[in-house]
Scaffold this active site. Structure first.
Site, PDB file in Angstrom:
ATOM      1  N   LYS A 119       0.848  -1.130  -0.158  1.00 20.35           N
ATOM      2  CA  LYS A 119       0.040   0.098  -0.024  1.00 20.35           C
ATOM      3  C   LYS A 119       0.846   1.553  -0.046  1.00 20.35           C
ATOM      4  CE  LYS A 119      -4.384  -1.576   1.037  1.00 20.35           C
ATOM      5  NZ  LYS A 119      -5.849  -1.635   1.697  1.00 20.35           N
ATOM      6  N   LYS A 201      -4.006 -10.507  -7.075  1.00 20.76           N
ATOM      7  CA  LYS A 201      -5.198 -11.045  -6.218  1.00 20.76           C
ATOM      8  C   LYS A 201      -6.182 -10.018  -6.911  1.00 20.76           C
ATOM      9  CE  LYS A 201      -6.462  -8.551  -2.315  1.00 20.76           C
ATOM     10  NZ  LYS A 201      -6.591  -8.200  -1.147  1.00 20.76           N
ATOM     11  N   LYS A 204     -10.582  -4.883  -4.850  1.00 17.44           N
ATOM     12  CA  LYS A 204     -11.668  -4.071  -5.087  1.00 17.44           C
ATOM     13  C   LYS A 204     -11.061  -2.629  -5.471  1.00 17.44           C
ATOM     14  CE  LYS A 204     -13.061  -3.998  -0.519  1.00 17.44           C
ATOM     15  NZ  LYS A 204     -12.315  -3.398   0.627  1.00 17.44           N
TER      16      LYS A 204
HETATM   17  P1  ATP Z   1      -8.194  -3.490  -1.177  1.00 17.99           P
HETATM   18  O1  ATP Z   1      -8.083  -4.060  -2.426  1.00 17.99           O
HETATM   19  O2  ATP Z   1      -8.930  -2.183  -0.677  1.00 17.99           O
HETATM   20  O3  ATP Z   1      -6.952  -3.584  -0.068  1.00 17.99           O
HETATM   21  P2  ATP Z   1      -9.607  -5.903  -0.488  1.00 17.99           P
HETATM   22  O4  ATP Z   1     -10.511  -6.215  -1.776  1.00 17.99           O
HETATM   23  O5  ATP Z   1      -8.473  -6.737  -0.228  1.00 17.99           O
HETATM   24  O6  ATP Z   1      -9.163  -4.453  -0.416  1.00 17.99           O
HETATM   25  P3  ATP Z   1     -10.612  -6.075   2.202  1.00 17.99           P
HETATM   26  O7  ATP Z   1     -11.823  -5.278   2.963  1.00 17.99           O
HETATM   27  O8  ATP Z   1      -9.175  -5.628   2.692  1.00 17.99           O
HETATM   28  O9  ATP Z   1     -10.678  -6.284   0.644  1.00 17.99           O
HETATM   29  O10 ATP Z   1     -10.763  -7.556   2.629  1.00 17.99           O
HETATM   30  C1  ATP Z   1     -12.145  -7.884   3.239  1.00 17.99           C
HETATM   31  C2  ATP Z   1     -11.876  -9.667   3.238  1.00 17.99           C
HETATM   32  O11 ATP Z   1     -11.905 -10.239   1.809  1.00 17.99           O
HETATM   33  C3  ATP Z   1     -10.533  -9.904   3.885  1.00 17.99           C
HETATM   34  O12 ATP Z   1     -10.827 -11.099   4.619  1.00 17.99           O
HETATM   35  C4  ATP Z   1      -9.629 -10.550   2.713  1.00 17.99           C
HETATM   36  O13 ATP Z   1      -8.793 -11.569   3.053  1.00 17.99           O
HETATM   37  C5  ATP Z   1     -10.805 -10.978   1.712  1.00 17.99           C
HETATM   38  N1  ATP Z   1     -10.451 -10.957   0.312  1.00 17.99           N
HETATM   39  C6  ATP Z   1     -10.034  -9.851  -0.277  1.00 17.99           C
HETATM   40  N2  ATP Z   1      -9.790 -10.242  -1.830  1.00 17.99           N
HETATM   41  C7  ATP Z   1      -9.708 -11.451  -1.771  1.00 17.99           C
HETATM   42  C8  ATP Z   1      -9.516 -12.453  -2.791  1.00 17.99           C
HETATM   43  N3  ATP Z   1      -9.109 -11.920  -4.008  1.00 17.99           N
HETATM   44  N4  ATP Z   1      -9.671 -13.536  -2.536  1.00 17.99           N
HETATM   45  C9  ATP Z   1      -9.885 -14.187  -1.432  1.00 17.99           C
HETATM   46  N5  ATP Z   1     -10.109 -13.294  -0.280  1.00 17.99           N
HETATM   47  C10 ATP Z   1     -10.058 -12.025  -0.468  1.00 17.99           C
END
Ligand code: ATP
Ligand code: LTN
Length: 335
Positions: A119, A201, A204
């Site tokens: 980040k 990954k 969002k």
């Molecule tokens: P950002 O992209 O803003 O870092 P993020 O998509 O990783 O956000 P978070 O709010 O940080 O979303 O994550 C919420 C939950 O979703 C966490 O438990 C995280 O491990 C899970 N998660 C996020 N992206 C994935 C993915 N691609 N596959 C599986 N689990 C995920």
């Protein structure tokens, strides 16, 4: 008397940031698994708005997304009567314990966190102290509720291990104060990958909208995105580490249909990627439809969402206070 009746329920805690539109990665990796704990555990599911401000947010969007994340929890099957659903900033003990735990967390430990490194590279103009101490606030979230189990995606494993280390350190310095939490990281869906780059990954905050399927995408969008998904030139539906694109699609298809990899390979034997992508798109859109419909219904009644978050915060506060009073006494605050 039956001992099972007397035994206190184990506790589950998890959180999602209201920092963007939620993806099928968030759904399959985290939220979809939350409801399996509702019956047998005391469950706390939190919208972590204080974590979200470690990255700049547009205030009106942050507010809207806080409602949306709560509504999505509910639309994904979390009944507010069986789960404590709340917003992090409504329970001040999160910030309070977060500060205290900062004093039991080492600079070196925080420097090793890969999410911080990623980040800071992404937000080079705003490497703020909150981004750095993000994991201690997450540890506070978890430890406040004497949590046994934390369902998360694999990307949060390092933060969870740090939370365990901080709790152990605190317990050793004083006496048993915090439960040591365990992660629940389901193998089948622990990391859903980007459709455009299956080695990274699905996130969002990815600016390429085609690489990400959002929970609230229309069927047309879902179908179009899967149609464009990057695969390989082999045109053979087979799970293999050197075929990350197809393997990712197979994981998504398995998660939505419950079929095994062998069954999927058999189903598409002799067929090309076109047919397979169509089937993945259909299964995903069908799986998401009820969530989307329920979400729209819930978002139309803001007053109800507000009453859910208020009741959730009151319940969470009750449990958080108990841990806080213990912590304050142990460290020597006049209490
Ligand atoms: P950002 O992209 O803003 O870092 P993020 O998509 O990783 O956000 P978070 O709010 O940080 O979303 O994550 C919420 C939950 O979703 C966490 O438990 C995280 O491990 C899970 N998660 C996020 N992206 C994935 C993915 N691609 N596959 C599986 N689990 C995920
Ligand atoms: N850091 C997590 C969100 C989060 C969380 C938590 C998850 C904040 N506090 C406590 C589980 C338990 C993330 O970025 N996905």
């Amino acid at each position: 008397m039956n001992e099972a009746v007397l035994a206190p329920k184990k506790t589950v805690f998890s959180g999602v940031q209201p920092s963007g539109n939620l993806t099928i990665g968030n759904y399959l990796g985290a939220i979809k698994n939350f409801s399996r704990f509702s019956e047998e555990y005391k469950t706390f599911y939190c919208v972590v708005d204080m974590h979200a401000i470690t990255v700049r947010q547009v205030p009106a969007e942050l507010r809207r997304r806080t409602y949306e994340t709560l509504a999505l929890y509910m639309a994904c099957g979390l009944d507010e009567k069986k789960n404590t659903l709340f917003v992090q900033s409504h329970v001040p003990e999160h910030a309070e314990l977060g500060w205290i735990l900062n004093c039991y967390t080492m600079f070196g430990e925080l420097s090793r966190m890969t999410q911080f490194k990623d980040k800071s590279a992404k937000h080079a103009q705003n490497i703020n102290a909150g981004l750095f101490t993000y994991p201690t606030l997450m540890a506070a979230d978890i430890l406040l509720y004497q949590t046994d189990v934390v369902p998360v995606g694999v990307d949060q494993k390092q933060h969870l291990e740090l939370a365990r280390d901080i709790a152990t350190r605190f317990n050793q310095a004083y006496s048993d104060t915090f439960k040591i939490p365990e992660g629940f990281i389901p193998k089948e869906t622990m990391k859903i990958m980007s459709l455009a780059d299956p080695t990274s990954k699905m996130s969002k905050s990815d600016p390429n909208q085609n690489s990400v399927v959002y929970i609230l995408d229309s069927k047309d969008d879902v179908m179009r995105k899967f149609k464009k998904a990057v695969t390989d030139s082999e045109a053979c539906v087979k799970y293999s580490e050197d075929k990350p694109g197809v393997s990712n699609l197979m994981s998504i298809y398995r998660a939505f249909t419950g079929k095994t990899f062998e069954e999927i390979e058999r189903e598409f034997e002799g067929k090309g990627y076109g047919d397979f992508k169509l089937a993945v798109g259909e299964a995903c859109a069908d799986g998401l439809r009820p969530v989307r419909e329920e979400f729209a219904r819930l978002m139309a009644d803001k007053a109800h969402l507000e009453s859910v978050m208020k009741a959730g915060a009151e319940d969470a506060h009750h449990y958080a206070m108990r841990t806080m009073s213990k912590v304050k006494r142990k460290i020597g605050f006049v209490y």
